[in-house]
Design a protein around this motif. Structure first.
Motif, PDB file in Angstrom:
ATOM      1  N   LYS A  11     -62.631  -3.308  46.147  1.00  0.00           N
ATOM      2  CA  LYS A  11     -63.612  -3.779  46.044  1.00  0.00           C
ATOM      3  C   LYS A  11     -64.347  -4.733  47.092  1.00  0.00           C
ATOM      4  O   LYS A  11     -64.205  -5.116  47.959  1.00  0.00           O
ATOM      5  N   ARG A  12     -65.881  -5.007  46.936  1.00  0.00           N
ATOM      6  CA  ARG A  12     -66.626  -5.476  48.238  1.00  0.00           C
ATOM      7  C   ARG A  12     -67.077  -6.532  47.408  1.00  0.00           C
ATOM      8  O   ARG A  12     -67.994  -6.685  46.026  1.00  0.00           O
ATOM      9  N   VAL A  13     -67.199  -7.921  48.066  1.00  0.00           N
ATOM     10  CA  VAL A  13     -67.070  -9.184  48.104  1.00  0.00           C
ATOM     11  C   VAL A  13     -68.141 -10.227  48.559  1.00  0.00           C
ATOM     12  O   VAL A  13     -68.205  -9.369  49.232  1.00  0.00           O
ATOM     13  N   ILE A  14     -68.726 -11.025  48.260  1.00  0.00           N
ATOM     14  CA  ILE A  14     -69.444 -11.955  49.457  1.00  0.00           C
ATOM     15  C   ILE A  14     -67.795 -11.672  50.267  1.00  0.00           C
ATOM     16  O   ILE A  14     -66.893 -12.733  49.573  1.00  0.00           O
ATOM     17  N   ASP A  15     -68.157 -11.928  51.164  1.00  0.00           N
ATOM     18  CA  ASP A  15     -67.243 -12.623  52.077  1.00  0.00           C
ATOM     19  C   ASP A  15     -66.868 -14.183  52.168  1.00  0.00           C
ATOM     20  O   ASP A  15     -67.487 -14.897  51.537  1.00  0.00           O
ATOM     21  N   TYR A  16     -65.453 -14.423  51.568  1.00  0.00           N
ATOM     22  CA  TYR A  16     -64.547 -15.479  51.831  1.00  0.00           C
ATOM     23  C   TYR A  16     -65.087 -16.804  52.343  1.00  0.00           C
ATOM     24  O   TYR A  16     -65.145 -17.989  51.947  1.00  0.00           O
ATOM     25  N   ALA A  17     -65.677 -16.933  53.676  1.00  0.00           N
ATOM     26  CA  ALA A  17     -66.285 -17.702  54.564  1.00  0.00           C
ATOM     27  C   ALA A  17     -67.977 -18.424  53.821  1.00  0.00           C
ATOM     28  O   ALA A  17     -68.282 -19.024  54.444  1.00  0.00           O
ATOM     29  N   VAL A  18     -68.421 -17.164  53.323  1.00  0.00           N
ATOM     30  CA  VAL A  18     -69.833 -17.618  53.311  1.00  0.00           C
ATOM     31  C   VAL A  18     -69.897 -19.580  51.722  1.00  0.00           C
ATOM     32  O   VAL A  18     -68.856 -18.849  51.056  1.00  0.00           O
ATOM     33  N   LYS A  19     -70.706 -19.676  52.229  1.00  0.00           N
ATOM     34  CA  LYS A  19     -70.662 -20.460  51.008  1.00  0.00           C
ATOM     35  C   LYS A  19     -72.017 -19.781  50.127  1.00  0.00           C
ATOM     36  O   LYS A  19     -72.803 -19.701  50.178  1.00  0.00           O
ATOM     37  N   HIS A  36     -70.752  -9.465  53.110  1.00  0.00           N
ATOM     38  CA  HIS A  36     -70.306  -9.055  52.067  1.00  0.00           C
ATOM     39  C   HIS A  36     -69.036  -8.721  52.631  1.00  0.00           C
ATOM     40  O   HIS A  36     -69.474  -8.033  54.263  1.00  0.00           O
ATOM     41  N   SER A  37     -67.321  -8.072  52.579  1.00  0.00           N
ATOM     42  CA  SER A  37     -66.614  -7.741  52.843  1.00  0.00           C
ATOM     43  C   SER A  37     -65.444  -7.161  51.765  1.00  0.00           C
ATOM     44  O   SER A  37     -65.941  -7.779  50.562  1.00  0.00           O
ATOM     45  N   MET A  38     -64.364  -6.653  52.838  1.00  0.00           N
ATOM     46  CA  MET A  38     -63.787  -5.986  51.269  1.00  0.00           C
ATOM     47  C   MET A  38     -62.715  -7.965  50.739  1.00  0.00           C
ATOM     48  O   MET A  38     -62.320  -8.878  51.280  1.00  0.00           O
ATOM     49  N   ALA A 112     -57.235   7.836  38.487  1.00  0.00           N
ATOM     50  CA  ALA A 112     -55.358   8.246  38.642  1.00  0.00           C
ATOM     51  C   ALA A 112     -55.092   9.033  39.105  1.00  0.00           C
ATOM     52  O   ALA A 112     -54.441   9.962  38.714  1.00  0.00           O
ATOM     53  N   GLN A 113     -55.679  10.015  37.293  1.00  0.00           N
ATOM     54  CA  GLN A 113     -54.719  11.186  36.812  1.00  0.00           C
ATOM     55  C   GLN A 113     -55.840  11.804  37.287  1.00  0.00           C
ATOM     56  O   GLN A 113     -55.081  13.169  37.395  1.00  0.00           O
ATOM     57  N   GLU A 114     -56.724  11.568  37.599  1.00  0.00           N
ATOM     58  CA  GLU A 114     -57.692  12.964  38.313  1.00  0.00           C
ATOM     59  C   GLU A 114     -57.257  13.849  39.594  1.00  0.00           C
ATOM     60  O   GLU A 114     -56.516  14.576  39.792  1.00  0.00           O
ATOM     61  N   GLU A 115     -57.031  12.449  40.748  1.00  0.00           N
ATOM     62  CA  GLU A 115     -55.953  12.475  41.051  1.00  0.00           C
ATOM     63  C   GLU A 115     -54.411  12.748  41.289  1.00  0.00           C
ATOM     64  O   GLU A 115     -54.207  12.719  42.381  1.00  0.00           O
ATOM     65  N   LYS A 116     -53.743  12.777  40.268  1.00  0.00           N
ATOM     66  CA  LYS A 116     -52.134  12.508  40.350  1.00  0.00           C
ATOM     67  C   LYS A 116     -51.640  11.932  41.374  1.00  0.00           C
ATOM     68  O   LYS A 116     -50.930  11.999  41.550  1.00  0.00           O
ATOM     69  N   VAL A 117     -52.053  10.263  40.531  1.00  0.00           N
ATOM     70  CA  VAL A 117     -50.844   9.357  41.850  1.00  0.00           C
ATOM     71  C   VAL A 117     -50.347   8.832  40.828  1.00  0.00           C
ATOM     72  O   VAL A 117     -49.959   9.333  39.673  1.00  0.00           O
ATOM     73  N   ASP A 118     -49.184   8.733  41.213  1.00  0.00           N
ATOM     74  CA  ASP A 118     -47.652   8.408  40.962  1.00  0.00           C
ATOM     75  C   ASP A 118     -48.250   5.973  41.135  1.00  0.00           C
ATOM     76  O   ASP A 118     -47.446   5.956  40.093  1.00  0.00           O
ATOM     77  N   LEU A 119     -48.976   5.695  42.545  1.00  0.00           N
ATOM     78  CA  LEU A 119     -49.361   4.315  42.036  1.00  0.00           C
ATOM     79  C   LEU A 119     -50.579   4.137  41.898  1.00  0.00           C
ATOM     80  O   LEU A 119     -51.036   4.362  43.187  1.00  0.00           O
ATOM     81  N   VAL A 120     -51.133   3.102  41.256  1.00  0.00           N
ATOM     82  CA  VAL A 120     -52.793   2.074  41.428  1.00  0.00           C
ATOM     83  C   VAL A 120     -52.306   0.520  42.043  1.00  0.00           C
ATOM     84  O   VAL A 120     -51.563   0.603  41.499  1.00  0.00           O
ATOM     85  N   LEU A 121     -52.132   0.835  42.900  1.00  0.00           N
ATOM     86  CA  LEU A 121     -52.545  -1.049  43.614  1.00  0.00           C
ATOM     87  C   LEU A 121     -53.556  -1.491  43.920  1.00  0.00           C
ATOM     88  O   LEU A 121     -54.370  -1.059  44.439  1.00  0.00           O
ATOM     89  N   THR A 122     -54.005  -2.789  43.301  1.00  0.00           N
ATOM     90  CA  THR A 122     -55.705  -3.682  43.308  1.00  0.00           C
ATOM     91  C   THR A 122     -54.880  -4.682  44.161  1.00  0.00           C
ATOM     92  O   THR A 122     -53.531  -5.297  43.650  1.00  0.00           O
ATOM     93  N   GLY A 123     -56.202  -5.624  44.081  1.00  0.00           N
ATOM     94  CA  GLY A 123     -55.604  -7.175  44.489  1.00  0.00           C
ATOM     95  C   GLY A 123     -55.697  -7.712  43.080  1.00  0.00           C
ATOM     96  O   GLY A 123     -55.944  -6.975  41.508  1.00  0.00           O
ATOM     97  N   LYS A 124     -54.960  -8.826  42.650  1.00  0.00           N
ATOM     98  CA  LYS A 124     -54.805  -9.808  41.291  1.00  0.00           C
ATOM     99  C   LYS A 124     -55.639 -10.078  41.188  1.00  0.00           C
ATOM    100  O   LYS A 124     -55.320 -10.234  39.758  1.00  0.00           O
ATOM    101  N   GLN A 125     -56.716 -10.358  42.347  1.00  0.00           N
ATOM    102  CA  GLN A 125     -58.124 -10.490  40.846  1.00  0.00           C
ATOM    103  C   GLN A 125     -59.254 -10.246  42.488  1.00  0.00           C
ATOM    104  O   GLN A 125     -58.223 -10.945  43.244  1.00  0.00           O
ATOM    105  N   ALA A 126     -60.419 -10.155  42.325  1.00  0.00           N
ATOM    106  CA  ALA A 126     -61.290 -10.281  43.290  1.00  0.00           C
ATOM    107  C   ALA A 126     -62.124 -11.248  43.028  1.00  0.00           C
ATOM    108  O   ALA A 126     -62.169 -12.830  42.418  1.00  0.00           O
ATOM    109  N   ILE A 127     -62.408 -12.386  44.534  1.00  0.00           N
ATOM    110  CA  ILE A 127     -62.375 -13.445  45.127  1.00  0.00           C
ATOM    111  C   ILE A 127     -63.610 -14.199  44.217  1.00  0.00           C
ATOM    112  O   ILE A 127     -64.271 -15.549  44.269  1.00  0.00           O
ATOM    113  N   ASP A 128     -64.810 -12.778  43.443  1.00  0.00           N
ATOM    114  CA  ASP A 128     -65.956 -13.263  43.113  1.00  0.00           C
ATOM    115  C   ASP A 128     -66.301 -13.161  41.784  1.00  0.00           C
ATOM    116  O   ASP A 128     -66.370 -15.019  41.377  1.00  0.00           O
ATOM    117  N   ASP A 129     -65.124 -12.707  41.179  1.00  0.00           N
ATOM    118  CA  ASP A 129     -65.387 -13.300  39.657  1.00  0.00           C
ATOM    119  C   ASP A 129     -64.266 -13.927  39.184  1.00  0.00           C
ATOM    120  O   ASP A 129     -64.210 -14.628  38.120  1.00  0.00           O
TER     121      ASP A 129
END
Lengths: 257, 223
Positions: A11-19, A36-38, A112-129
């Motif tokens: 996810k593209r989010v507001i950079d962690y260092a931005v007020k 913004h950054s990842m 995930a289904q279309e690309e026939k992946v075996d594993l979906v990896l994501t961050g536990k949450q996004a720092i924006d919402d």
């Protein structure tokens, strides 16, 4: 012998260092002209996928991001970190303002289904919402097992042994593949994308899609009523003696009279 | 190329790179952007060169050059063409093992200067060409054609697979590849023989996140 295929949500989010500044009409936060950054937790997910590839457990890493055109910068970063290719699910800025975890989960589960992946990896949450919903909902939509808040991952014959950070300690679980895994802060330290890697990532394939390509309706299911700044901290006062402190506390009704 | 332009590029290359033996072919000294150079961590916008592909020793190129140095008989007295030569390592190695003629081909003018510097440093004599041989195939004939890590780009991969089929009968083609995605399931692959596999040194892995080994593939044109 081929390894497993991984889809990493970035996810593209507001950079962690931005007020962060709240919009005057309280409809959300100011994003225009803001760096913004990842999402840092997603960076950890990309890093883990690359490490699994270096251990020859993973054969291919596909990075995916939903949002406006600038999401491609985040995907290029993921590819510079070691992802093999990327999918940008383009959502125009107006629609993106109301894109919710359920929509992203629906899109990612279709990818995930279309690309026939075996594993979906994501961050536990996004720092924006701070929703902490997407990974869990992907697992539910796909009916795959989930291992959330991972702080250590090992592969044992078709299964993943995952150490999870939970209240008051650590939990070890085993999940069978295919599975969804969300990453916690202590899983790893993501690498920097250096010049040689950034350069070579420019030629890695990036495919553009839309939510409609995956048959996902992105009409909002929730309405944001208002977004507010946290209350400003009240000023304190300096007291000369313990007696004065006790008197103040008594006045405030914080200790019995 | 203007003489002034060329001497400027020479100075710029020497200023921003390090002469380095820390790779799979320590027999060769090559001017490369290494971890010690400030450009290593610079963004693309702060780099004085446009896409300095020649400043990195690509894993497929390292494997191919290693293979040449390990198998001199295959290259001795051959006319060798190295396409997408980059830092020139495979061309230089071919020359050192006794190839009768070596042409290093790279369309990037900075690469041609880097190849020249590297060639001098290693006492090799290589002809340098900046023509686009993939678009306009050379009129001269070669016994051996080299591709060190050219399959990173899906467009090149497509072009190369058609290109090699038009080469004269019995031309030998060697491809160095570290498992680039466009090469993994490439139709050309069924016609290739795997000649060697090398583990990549750590320095090379750092430049190529996610890659750990590289292969050399052989193809003999038959008509």
């Amino acid at each position: 012998m081929s390894g497993i295929r991984v889809l990493v949500g970035c996810k593209r989010v507001i950079d962690y260092a931005v007020k962060i500044r709240v919009k005057p009409d309280k409809s959300g936060v100011v994003t225009d002209g803001v760096k913004h950054s990842m999402n840092p937790f997603d960076e950890i997910a990309v890093e883990e996928a690359v490490r699994l590839k270096e251990k020859k457990i993973v054969s291919e890493i596909v990075a995916v991001s939903c949002g406006p055109t600038q999401c491609q910068e985040v995907l290029r970063t993921a590819m510079a970190m070691g992802a093999d290719r990327a999918i940008h699910v383009e959502v125009d800025p107006a629609t993106y303002d109301h894109l919710q975890p359920l929509h992203v989960a629906k899109i990612l589960s279709k990818v995930a289904q279309e690309e026939k992946v075996d594993l979906v990896l994501t961050g536990k949450q996004a720092i924006d919402d701070d929703a902490n919903q997407t990974g869990q909902m992907i697992a539910a939509l796909l009916d795959w097992p989930q291992a959330t808040f991972a702080s250590k991952v090992e592969k044992t014959n078709g299964e993943l042994k995952v150490l999870r950070e939970i209240d008051g300690g650590l939990e070890t679980i085993k999940v069978r593949l295919p599975a969804v895994l969300t990453t916690d802060l202590r899983l790893n330290q993501p690498r920097y994308a250096t010049l040689p890697n950034i350069m070579k990532a420019k030629k890695k394939p990036l495919v553009k899609k839309t939510p409609a390509d995956y048959g996902v309706d992105v009409t909002p299911r929730q309405k944001v009523l208002k977004v507010e700044d946290p209350p400003v901290r009240q000023a304190g006062a300096k007291l000369a003696s313990v007696e004065e402190l006790v008197a103040k506390l008594r006045d405030a009704g914080l200790i019995p009279t | 190329m203007l003489a002034l332009n060329k001497s400027f590029l020479r100075a710029l290359i020497i200023q921003h790179t390090k002469l380095c033996r820390n790779h799979l072919t320590p027999e060769l000294k090559l001017h490369l952007i290494t971890q010690e150079c400030h450009l290593w961590k610079a963004g693309v916008d702060n780099c004085p060169f446009e896409d300095p592909f020649w400043a990195f020793y690509w894993p497929g190129g390292q494997a191919l050059t290693r293979y040449i140095l390990d198998n001199p008989v295959l290259f001795k007295n051959r006319r060798v063409l190295d396409i997408g030569s980059g830092c020139g390592s495979a061309a230089i190695a071919s020359c050192l093992v006794g190839a009768s003629q070596v042409v290093a081909n790279d369309i990037d003018p900075a690469a041609s200067v880097a190849i020249e510097i590297n060639m001098e440093k290693n006492g090799a004599d290589v002809q340098i060409s900046t023509e686009n041989f993939l678009e306009n195939p050379p009129s001269e004939q070669y016994d051996t054609v080299l591709f060190g890590d050219m399959f990173y780009d899906p467009d090149f991969s497509h072009l190369i697979s058609h290109w090699v089929k038009k080469l004269p009968h019995k031309t030998t083609v060697f491809i160095g590849d570290p498992g680039r995605l466009p090469f993994l399931n490439h139709p050309l692959k069924s016609a290739l023989q795997k000649a060697a596999r090398y583990e990549l040194p750590i320095t090379c892995q750092l430049e190529n996140n996610g890659l750990t080994q590289a292969d050399v593939w052989k193809y003999i044109v038959s008509k």
